[in-house]
Design a protein around this motif. Structure first.
Motif, PDB file in Angstrom:
ATOM      1  N   ARG A  63      -9.571 -28.616  31.417  1.00 17.47           N
ATOM      2  CA  ARG A  63      -9.434 -27.589  31.799  1.00 17.47           C
ATOM      3  C   ARG A  63     -10.430 -26.905  31.888  1.00 17.47           C
ATOM      4  O   ARG A  63     -11.436 -26.412  31.062  1.00 17.47           O
ATOM      5  CB  ARG A  63      -7.709 -26.679  30.412  1.00 17.47           C
ATOM      6  CG  ARG A  63      -7.004 -27.482  29.770  1.00 17.47           C
ATOM      7  CD  ARG A  63      -5.883 -26.997  29.096  1.00 17.47           C
ATOM      8  NE  ARG A  63      -4.773 -28.073  29.362  1.00 17.47           N
ATOM      9  CZ  ARG A  63      -5.212 -29.513  28.895  1.00 17.47           C
ATOM     10  NH1 ARG A  63      -5.884 -29.136  28.355  1.00 17.47           N
ATOM     11  NH2 ARG A  63      -3.334 -29.807  28.836  1.00 17.47           N
ATOM     12  N   PRO A  64      -9.927 -25.250  32.926  1.00 16.89           N
ATOM     13  CA  PRO A  64     -10.668 -25.030  32.896  1.00 16.89           C
ATOM     14  C   PRO A  64     -11.163 -23.680  32.412  1.00 16.89           C
ATOM     15  O   PRO A  64     -10.379 -23.029  31.402  1.00 16.89           O
ATOM     16  CB  PRO A  64      -9.906 -23.571  34.471  1.00 16.89           C
ATOM     17  CG  PRO A  64      -9.454 -24.563  35.226  1.00 16.89           C
ATOM     18  CD  PRO A  64      -8.489 -25.752  33.790  1.00 16.89           C
ATOM     19  N   VAL A  65     -12.150 -23.362  31.795  1.00 17.55           N
ATOM     20  CA  VAL A  65     -12.719 -22.738  30.521  1.00 17.55           C
ATOM     21  C   VAL A  65     -13.444 -21.676  31.381  1.00 17.55           C
ATOM     22  O   VAL A  65     -14.666 -22.017  32.193  1.00 17.55           O
ATOM     23  CB  VAL A  65     -13.110 -22.815  29.640  1.00 17.55           C
ATOM     24  CG1 VAL A  65     -13.259 -22.258  28.806  1.00 17.55           C
ATOM     25  CG2 VAL A  65     -12.396 -24.108  29.214  1.00 17.55           C
ATOM     26  N   ALA A  66     -13.329 -20.330  30.637  1.00 21.25           N
ATOM     27  CA  ALA A  66     -14.107 -18.826  30.757  1.00 21.25           C
ATOM     28  C   ALA A  66     -13.810 -18.516  29.750  1.00 21.25           C
ATOM     29  O   ALA A  66     -13.425 -18.145  29.077  1.00 21.25           O
ATOM     30  CB  ALA A  66     -13.385 -18.148  32.111  1.00 21.25           C
ATOM     31  N   ILE A  67     -15.362 -17.460  29.031  1.00 20.58           N
ATOM     32  CA  ILE A  67     -15.910 -16.177  28.348  1.00 20.58           C
ATOM     33  C   ILE A  67     -15.126 -15.326  28.548  1.00 20.58           C
ATOM     34  O   ILE A  67     -15.129 -14.539  29.703  1.00 20.58           O
ATOM     35  CB  ILE A  67     -17.232 -16.548  28.197  1.00 20.58           C
ATOM     36  CG1 ILE A  67     -18.027 -17.915  27.727  1.00 20.58           C
ATOM     37  CG2 ILE A  67     -17.194 -15.845  26.942  1.00 20.58           C
ATOM     38  CD1 ILE A  67     -19.369 -18.428  27.579  1.00 20.58           C
ATOM     39  N   LYS A  68     -14.580 -14.470  27.571  1.00 17.96           N
ATOM     40  CA  LYS A  68     -13.891 -13.173  27.933  1.00 17.96           C
ATOM     41  C   LYS A  68     -14.501 -12.211  27.190  1.00 17.96           C
ATOM     42  O   LYS A  68     -14.511 -11.109  27.560  1.00 17.96           O
ATOM     43  CB  LYS A  68     -12.561 -13.299  27.397  1.00 17.96           C
ATOM     44  CG  LYS A  68     -11.645 -13.834  28.330  1.00 17.96           C
ATOM     45  CD  LYS A  68     -11.077 -13.096  29.952  1.00 17.96           C
ATOM     46  CE  LYS A  68     -10.285 -11.433  29.497  1.00 17.96           C
ATOM     47  NZ  LYS A  68      -9.400 -11.755  30.466  1.00 17.96           N
TER      48      LYS A  68
END
Length: 231
Positions: A63-68
């Motif tokens: 799954r795509p993952v980004a840091i928030k």
């Protein structure tokens, strides 16, 4: 080692997605799942591991993952964007309490072996690393205030590190520069790469999922090298 709490945005659409995320993080030393919110695609993790290690664990789900955002009184990031073009990296700063700043980063394109990272006086990259000034000394009693110490690049040219610093105060260094250097045969340091230290989002302070200017989603941005959208 002091742990930090990081909010990741993970593309999840069902309960099985949540279970998949839980599974890859379960029983990983140094990792504690704080919260998973399917509706918000949010995964909050407390960890003493480098942030990239946790992100890569999440990405094994496909799954795509980004840091928030990060938990702490203040957070900042430096993206290496001047100097040797083959060197790329992201270094994150998290002031977890008044006396502790976590410095967490990954740098690629280095020659294998020892290098040094330091905070320099100026956030001026107009002539590359030549315009960042001297190493920053905030406290006259500590001449090594800006010296963040050694990092080691492996054979593949990557240095991944997590440092617990009890001297630097993040409020004093935002707007200055992070510099990667190499020192050979007792000569003055060679400045290899540098980037401005810019303030970034704290925990739950980044609501962005779509860029209002062009409709780009955070998933599009997260897939770009050195993307600033998820930092």
């Amino acid at each position: 080692m002091t742990s930090t709490t990081v909010q990741f945005l993970v593309e999840m659409t069902c309960d099985s997605c949540v279970e998949s995320v839980k599974k890859v993080l379960e029983n990983v030393d140094g990792v504690k799942i704080v919260d998973i919110d399917l509706a918000k695609s949010s995964v909050v993790v407390e960890s003493s591991l480098p942030i990239l290690d946790v992100q890569e664990k999440l990405e094994t789900t496909g799954r795509p993952v980004a840091i928030k955002g990060y938990d702490g009184s203040m957070a900042a990031v430096s993206i290496l964007e001047a100097g040797d073009e083959k060197i790329q990296g992201v270094i994150r700063f998290i002031q977890v309490n008044p006396n502790t700043c976590i410095i967490d980063g990954t740098i690629d394109g280095l020659n294998p072996g020892n290098h040094n990272i330091a905070i320099h006086e100026c956030g001026d990259l107009s002539t590359g690393c030549a315009s960042v000034g001297k190493m920053f000394v905030c406290d006259s009693r500590n001449k090594d205030y800006g010296d963040l110490g050694k990092i080691v690049a492996e054979k593949n040219g990557r240095a991944t590190f997590r440092k617990e610093n009890n001297i630097v105060k993040l409020a004093d260094v935002i707007g200055r520069s992070l510099v990667v250097s190499s020192k050979l045969n007792g000569l003055p340091p060679i400045l290899l790469s540098c980037g401005i230290i810019a303030r970034s989002a704290g925990l739950f302070q980044n609501p962005k999922t779509i860029c209002a200017c062009d409709g780009t989603t955070i998933w599009d941005e997260a897939s770009k090298p050195n993307s600033k959208s998820s930092l």
